[in-house]
Design a protein around this motif. Structure first.
Motif, PDB file in Angstrom:
ATOM      1  N   GLU A 177       0.838  -1.205   0.000  1.00  0.00           N
ATOM      2  CA  GLU A 177       0.000   0.000   0.000  1.00  0.00           C
ATOM      3  C   GLU A 177       0.868   1.248   0.000  1.00  0.00           C
ATOM      4  N   GLU A 178       1.942   1.212   0.771  1.00  0.00           N
ATOM      5  CA  GLU A 178       2.817   2.378   0.871  1.00  0.00           C
ATOM      6  C   GLU A 178       3.591   2.627  -0.419  1.00  0.00           C
ATOM      7  N   MET A 179       3.532   1.693  -1.353  1.00  0.00           N
ATOM      8  CA  MET A 179       4.180   1.847  -2.655  1.00  0.00           C
ATOM      9  C   MET A 179       3.189   2.296  -3.726  1.00  0.00           C
ATOM     10  N   GLY A 180       1.961   2.580  -3.314  1.00  0.00           N
ATOM     11  CA  GLY A 180       0.949   3.038  -4.265  1.00  0.00           C
ATOM     12  C   GLY A 180      -0.215   2.095  -4.431  1.00  0.00           C
ATOM     13  N   ASP A 181      -0.668   1.482  -3.331  1.00  0.00           N
ATOM     14  CA  ASP A 181      -1.820   0.565  -3.363  1.00  0.00           C
ATOM     15  C   ASP A 181      -1.591  -0.593  -4.336  1.00  0.00           C
ATOM     16  N   LEU A 182      -0.376  -1.083  -4.412  1.00  0.00           N
ATOM     17  CA  LEU A 182      -0.049  -2.069  -5.440  1.00  0.00           C
ATOM     18  C   LEU A 182      -0.555  -3.466  -5.108  1.00  0.00           C
ATOM     19  N   GLY A 183      -0.420  -3.892  -3.839  1.00  0.00           N
ATOM     20  CA  GLY A 183      -0.905  -5.221  -3.478  1.00  0.00           C
ATOM     21  C   GLY A 183      -2.407  -5.345  -3.632  1.00  0.00           C
ATOM     22  N   SER A 184      -3.135  -4.314  -3.226  1.00  0.00           N
ATOM     23  CA  SER A 184      -4.594  -4.347  -3.396  1.00  0.00           C
ATOM     24  C   SER A 184      -4.977  -4.246  -4.861  1.00  0.00           C
ATOM     25  N   GLY A 185      -4.185  -3.477  -5.634  1.00  0.00           N
ATOM     26  CA  GLY A 185      -4.456  -3.393  -7.062  1.00  0.00           C
ATOM     27  C   GLY A 185      -4.328  -4.749  -7.730  1.00  0.00           C
ATOM     28  N   TYR A 186      -3.319  -5.514  -7.297  1.00  0.00           N
ATOM     29  CA  TYR A 186      -3.130  -6.840  -7.864  1.00  0.00           C
ATOM     30  C   TYR A 186      -4.268  -7.770  -7.448  1.00  0.00           C
ATOM     31  N   PHE A 187      -4.644  -7.733  -6.173  1.00  0.00           N
ATOM     32  CA  PHE A 187      -5.720  -8.619  -5.726  1.00  0.00           C
ATOM     33  C   PHE A 187      -7.046  -8.256  -6.376  1.00  0.00           C
ATOM     34  N   ALA A 188      -7.363  -6.968  -6.475  1.00  0.00           N
ATOM     35  CA  ALA A 188      -8.649  -6.557  -7.046  1.00  0.00           C
ATOM     36  C   ALA A 188      -8.783  -6.986  -8.510  1.00  0.00           C
ATOM     37  N   GLN A 189      -7.667  -6.982  -9.243  1.00  0.00           N
ATOM     38  CA  GLN A 189      -7.709  -7.341 -10.658  1.00  0.00           C
ATOM     39  C   GLN A 189      -7.388  -8.812 -10.923  1.00  0.00           C
ATOM     40  N   HIS A 190      -6.704  -9.452  -9.963  1.00  0.00           N
ATOM     41  CA  HIS A 190      -6.325 -10.859 -10.118  1.00  0.00           C
ATOM     42  C   HIS A 190      -6.622 -11.607  -8.809  1.00  0.00           C
ATOM     43  N   PRO A 191      -7.875 -11.645  -8.398  1.00  0.00           N
ATOM     44  CA  PRO A 191      -8.199 -12.218  -7.092  1.00  0.00           C
ATOM     45  C   PRO A 191      -8.033 -13.735  -7.057  1.00  0.00           C
ATOM     46  N   THR A 192      -7.976 -14.254  -5.860  1.00  0.00           N
ATOM     47  CA  THR A 192      -7.871 -15.710  -5.686  1.00  0.00           C
ATOM     48  C   THR A 192      -9.241 -16.380  -5.664  1.00  0.00           C
ATOM     49  N   VAL A 193     -10.291 -15.597  -5.849  1.00  0.00           N
ATOM     50  CA  VAL A 193     -11.649 -16.100  -6.035  1.00  0.00           C
ATOM     51  C   VAL A 193     -12.082 -15.674  -7.438  1.00  0.00           C
ATOM     52  N   PRO A 194     -13.170 -16.217  -7.983  1.00  0.00           N
ATOM     53  CA  PRO A 194     -13.605 -15.793  -9.322  1.00  0.00           C
ATOM     54  C   PRO A 194     -13.698 -14.273  -9.434  1.00  0.00           C
TER      55      PRO A 194
END
Length: 552
Positions: free
Chosen positions: A382-399
């Motif tokens: 998150e401190e690098m620009g919301d990058l981890g959440s950006g990855y999860f939101a676009q490539h989630p581990t659920v459908p």
């Protein structure tokens, strides 16, 4: 009618919603589960996560791994099930830190070079192409906003194909604060430029006293600064706040050069900015060509998102998910401030993580789970620009289309009793009603954003879900105070100046752990109301986000 309502309450013991009063009546089971969150446990979680031995929880470090182990252990104890990759608790997040080398540029007006030094332009590195060169005409595209539906388009009647656009950061004053934050976000500006055929974007400084901002690369005379992106397993860019595949260059330009180019076009910076603020596009061709080249070098690193699941009770709706998110990372070890170099991140965001653990505890004490399933997601970067959440939101581990809402918790600012809130982002969707209902239950007032110019809507992980097309919100404090002066920001402002992103943000700072408990209870109830409602959250008709995911 009263008898029918009473009977409905008996038949649905978990929850009763009175649509007229916007209040909720909870079953005894839910009430008792809410009270299992303890202020002392909120404190204990923050104390561990912000301890010096975790060394600031920077992604890719041993301290971050300690934080991962801590939250996974607690989620296991609370009966949450793993929902990461391959049946694990984790989602792999591949960071690439890119640096610029050997940037060179010239700007010519006809055959004559425009007076400029290499330090007048700061270039952001390219995370996938090691060597880049670009030539093209310059054109000024105002704020770089293209929103015809809002009655504003800097690209209307402007040909930018094959050209490098110069923009200024900002938005018309008539725009709502969250809309302004979205349209002036760097990712949005880059995408709009690429959609119109530009080959580059340069953000112009129009303040003679301001430092260069934006791009995050380096000029030839400055020390290189890395820019982070997330890569997929095939080496492609999955998430970046400073890169668009349609563009070759992204940078920032110092005031002196901007002023010179405006003068060559017969334009005045102050007059142009005044018109833009008033909502009048001021785009124009700049009588100059730019030639630019640079190289990029890379450092790769792996971190993780933590993903847990609480399975819903409805046969069909349990395949849909309400997400509770918070970022687990902080800034690690940096330059000393008052003799301390460990950026512990007690408020930012150990307090938010503690809140999610509190939410999981509430669910562990409810036998009859809500209709929809719930994801507890602790993200990195998150401190690098919301990058981890950006990855999860676009490539989630659920459908990918199964997530219906996100309730994010970032630095809830637990320094005073929680008497009023603002729910950043909720005004764009039907989530606003759930916030009103949940807040009403706790006697908490819902207010507009007290700091609209801070662009807080786009500065935390809920924004990653919004741009992926998922209604989301982030609850922050309001203005109410116990003494009735309703000036909480007078306490928050000096507190933030002392603690925010500084090593002093540790467990010894100012805390109200009862407020931390209330945050967890409130965010739980917002998510629970969504999980219980058979109707999915929807964007408001005509809203800027109602047309679908940004960038798709």
């Amino acid at each position: 009618m009263k008898h029918k309502l009473f009977l409905l309450t008996l038949l649905c013991p978990l929850l009763f919603v009175n649509g007229f009063a916007q209040t909720v009546t909870l079953s005894e089971e839910i009430k008792q589960a809410l009270e299992t969150v303890k202020a002392s446990e909120i404190k204990a979680d923050i104390a561990y996560l912000a301890d010096d031995k975790l060394k600031g929880r920077a992604p890719g470090t041993e301290g971050f791994q300690m934080a991962v182990d801590y939250v996974v252990d607690h989620l296991k104890q609370l009966g949450v099930r793993p929902a990461g990759e391959h049946g694990s608790w984790l989602q792999t997040v591949r960071f690439r830190k890119a640096f610029v080398k050997e940037p060179v540029f010239t700007i010519k007006d006809g055959q004559a070079a425009v007076a400029a030094t290499q330090n007048d332009l700061t270039i952001s590195p390219n995370p996938v192409v090691p060597e880049v060169s670009v030539q093209g005409a310059l054109v000024f595209a105002g704020y770089g906003i293209s929103e015809p539906g809002l009655g504003y388009d800097d690209y209307a009647n402007l040909n930018v194909k094959g050209k490098v656009v110069i923009v200024v950061r900002g938005a018309p004053e008539k725009f709502a604060s969250s809309v302004s934050a979205h349209v002036m976000n760097g990712s949005t500006i880059l995408r709009k430029a690429a959609e119109h055929g530009a080959v580059g974007v340069i953000v112009a400084s129009v303040d003679s006293t301001a430092r260069v901002f934006g791009g995050g690369g380096n000029g030839s005379g400055g020390a290189p600064r890395g820019v982070n992106s997330i890569m997929d397993e095939k080496g492609r860019v999955a998430v970046s706040r400073s890169y668009d595949p349609g563009l070759k260059v992204y940078g920032t330009m110092r005031y002196a050069l901007v002023k010179s180019l405006f003068q060559k076009a017969g334009k005045s910076i102050p007059a142009t900015i005044d018109q833009l603020k008033a909502g009048n596009p001021q785009s124009f061709a700049v009588p100059a060509q730019i030639s630019l080249s640079y190289k990029s070098v890379y450092q790769d690193m792996v971190s993780y998102n933590v993903v847990g699941k609480i399975t819903g009770s409805d046969r069909k709706l349990k395949k849909q998910y309400v997400v509770h998110s918070a970022h687990l990372d902080h800034l690690g070890i940096g330059n000393p401030v008052l003799g301390d170099s460990i950026f512990n991140g007690a408020h930012d965001n150990a307090s938010g993580v503690a809140s999610l653990l509190g939410i999981a505890k509430i669910y562990s004490n409810i036998k009859a789970k809500p209709k929809r399933s719930v994801l507890v997601v602790l993200v990195t970067g998150e401190e690098m620009g919301d990058l981890g959440s950006g990855y999860f939101a676009q490539h989630p581990t659920v459908p990918v289309k199964s997530m219906v809402a996100d309730v994010n918790t970032d630095m809830p600012t637990v320094i005073a009793p929680l008497l009023s809130i603002t729910a950043l982002g909720a005004e764009h969707s039907s989530l606003a009603a759930k916030v009103d209902q949940a807040a009403g239950y706790f006697g908490i007032t819902v207010e507009p954003d007290p700091e609209p110019k801070q662009a807080r809507f786009t500065r935390s992980d809920q924004y990653s879900f919004v741009v992926a097309g998922i209604p989301a919100l982030h609850v922050k404090y309001g203005s109410k105070t116990a003494d009735g002066k309703n000036n909480l920001n007078d306490l928050v402002a000096p507190w933030r100046a002392k603690y925010y992103h500084k090593p002093q943000d540790d467990i010894n700072g100012l805390f109200d752990f009862e407020a931390g408990k209330t945050y967890a209870q409130l965010n739980f109830l917002i998510g629970y109301l969504v999980a219980q409602d058979r109707a999915k959250p929807t964007w408001n008709s005509g809203d800027i986000f109602s047309s679908g995911p940004s960038g798709k």
